[in-house]
Motif scaffolding. Structure first.
Motif, PDB file in Angstrom:
ATOM      1  N   ILE A   1       0.844  -1.199   0.000  1.00 34.74           N
ATOM      2  CA  ILE A   1       0.000   0.000   0.000  1.00 34.74           C
ATOM      3  C   ILE A   1       0.881   1.252   0.000  1.00 34.74           C
ATOM      4  CG2 ILE A   1      -1.734   1.327   1.261  1.00 34.74           C
ATOM      5  CD1 ILE A   1      -2.805  -1.211   2.421  1.00 34.74           C
TER       6      ILE A   1
ATOM      7  N   GLN B   1       0.491   7.278   0.420  1.00 33.63           N
ATOM      8  CA  GLN B   1      -0.582   8.249   0.161  1.00 33.63           C
ATOM      9  C   GLN B   1      -1.964   7.604   0.137  1.00 33.63           C
ATOM     10  OE1 GLN B   1       1.936   7.501  -1.841  1.00 33.63           O
ATOM     11  NE2 GLN B   1       1.341   7.359  -4.016  1.00 33.63           N
ATOM     12  N   LEU B   2      -2.014   6.264   0.029  1.00 30.38           N
ATOM     13  CA  LEU B   2      -3.304   5.566   0.022  1.00 30.38           C
ATOM     14  C   LEU B   2      -3.599   4.862   1.348  1.00 30.38           C
ATOM     15  CD1 LEU B   2      -3.267   3.904  -3.533  1.00 30.38           C
ATOM     16  CD2 LEU B   2      -4.332   6.062  -2.843  1.00 30.38           C
TER      17      LEU B   2
ATOM     18  N   GLU C   1      -4.313   5.822   4.501  1.00 27.02           N
ATOM     19  CA  GLU C   1      -5.483   6.229   5.288  1.00 27.02           C
ATOM     20  C   GLU C   1      -6.792   5.853   4.601  1.00 27.02           C
ATOM     21  OE1 GLU C   1      -5.363   9.925   7.874  1.00 27.02           O
ATOM     22  OE2 GLU C   1      -3.820  10.392   6.383  1.00 27.02           O
ATOM     23  N   SER C   2      -6.880   6.044   3.293  1.00 26.82           N
ATOM     24  CA  SER C   2      -8.127   5.725   2.602  1.00 26.82           C
ATOM     25  C   SER C   2      -8.376   4.222   2.593  1.00 26.82           C
ATOM     26  CB  SER C   2      -8.099   6.276   1.176  1.00 26.82           C
ATOM     27  OG  SER C   2      -7.055   5.715   0.424  1.00 26.82           O
ATOM     28  N   GLU C   3      -7.327   3.408   2.485  1.00 29.83           N
ATOM     29  CA  GLU C   3      -7.486   1.953   2.508  1.00 29.83           C
ATOM     30  C   GLU C   3      -7.889   1.464   3.895  1.00 29.83           C
ATOM     31  OE1 GLU C   3      -7.216  -0.790   0.405  1.00 29.83           O
ATOM     32  OE2 GLU C   3      -7.394   0.674  -1.199  1.00 29.83           O
TER      33      GLU C   3
ATOM     34  N   ASP D   1     -10.908  11.787  -6.747  1.00 28.94           N
ATOM     35  CA  ASP D   1     -11.549  10.593  -7.312  1.00 28.94           C
ATOM     36  C   ASP D   1     -12.566   9.944  -6.373  1.00 28.94           C
ATOM     37  OD1 ASP D   1     -10.082  10.778  -9.673  1.00 28.94           O
ATOM     38  OD2 ASP D   1      -8.372   9.722  -8.797  1.00 28.94           O
TER      39      ASP D   1
END
Length: 224
Positions: free
Chosen positions: A57, A60-61, A63-65, A76
């Motif tokens: 992961i 930058q992804l 927290e969203s994951e 997006d």
């Protein structure tokens, strides 16, 4: 082998508990298999089992994951999405390769574990979580702590119990048991009439050090 019997004895002792587990072992030793066995033997069996490979992961992804996001939280984000921790609530969250987490990501994970709640990106509303953590790493995590690359307080949170998975070279005749298991699997898959391993093949398998552990053995049998 005695080494693996010790692992299974520990798993049996943990079958009625909800303790957080840290699985340590080299690449290819089967840490993910042990994590699933811990789940199947736990009071949370039948509830969600969510896996996250933290080594894959991008930061930058992260927290969203892990925490999810609300619609419009970033360019997006066309609709809201629950994060992995929220999806795993009441079940088990398996964090693979936790030693790869950067210090900022470690801090965010620790906060979520301690508060037992998360905030989706773009939201101020806290979402309660109730997960049993199983973590795994092939890194020397205590050396990472000594070097300042892994938070000691996070280590305390994730390793109520440690399980060390021995490398394949220390499992004796387990090499043959596993080789025969994979032989049967791939004989079925490729529709081959394979009756078993010759004595010569067994001797070669036992003499090799298997630096890639069970994963290497599996690929070797399939290729053969």
């Amino acid at each position: 082998s005695p080494a693996m019997q010790e692992v299974f004895t520990t798993i049996n002792k943990l079958s009625s508990t909800d303790a957080n587990i840290l699985i340590l072992g080299e690449n290819g030793t089967g840490k993910d298999v042990i994590a699933r066995l811990l789940y199947r033997c736990s009071p949370r069996y039948g509830k969600p089992f969510v896996t996250i490979d933290l080594g894959s992961i991008p930061e930058q992804l992260f927290e969203s994951e892990l925490f999810g996001f609300e619609k419009g939280a970033f360019t997006d984000a066309k609709k809201s999405k629950a994060g992995r921790m929220e999806v795993a609530t009441n079940g088990t969250l398996f964090l693979d390769e936790i030693g790869n987490l950067s210090l900022p990501m470690q801090s965010k994970l620790l906060t979520a574990i301690e508060k037992r709640q998360i905030n989706r990106l773009g939201s101020t509303q806290a979402v309660p979580i109730d997960v049993r953590l199983i973590c795994a790493t092939n890194a020397d995590i205590r050396q990472l702590v000594d070097e300042g690359n892994f938070r000691q307080d996070l280590l305390y949170r994730i390793n109520t119990i440690e399980i060390h998975i021995p490398p394949l070279r220390e499992r004796g005749n387990d090499i043959i048991l596993l080789a025969e298991y994979f032989l049967q699997r791939y004989a079925r898959k490729y529709k081959k009439d394979m009756r078993g391993l010759t004595r010569e093949a067994k001797n070669k398998l036992l003499k090799y050090a298997w630096p890639g552990n069970v994963r290497e053995l599996q690929h070797t049998i399939e290729r053969a």
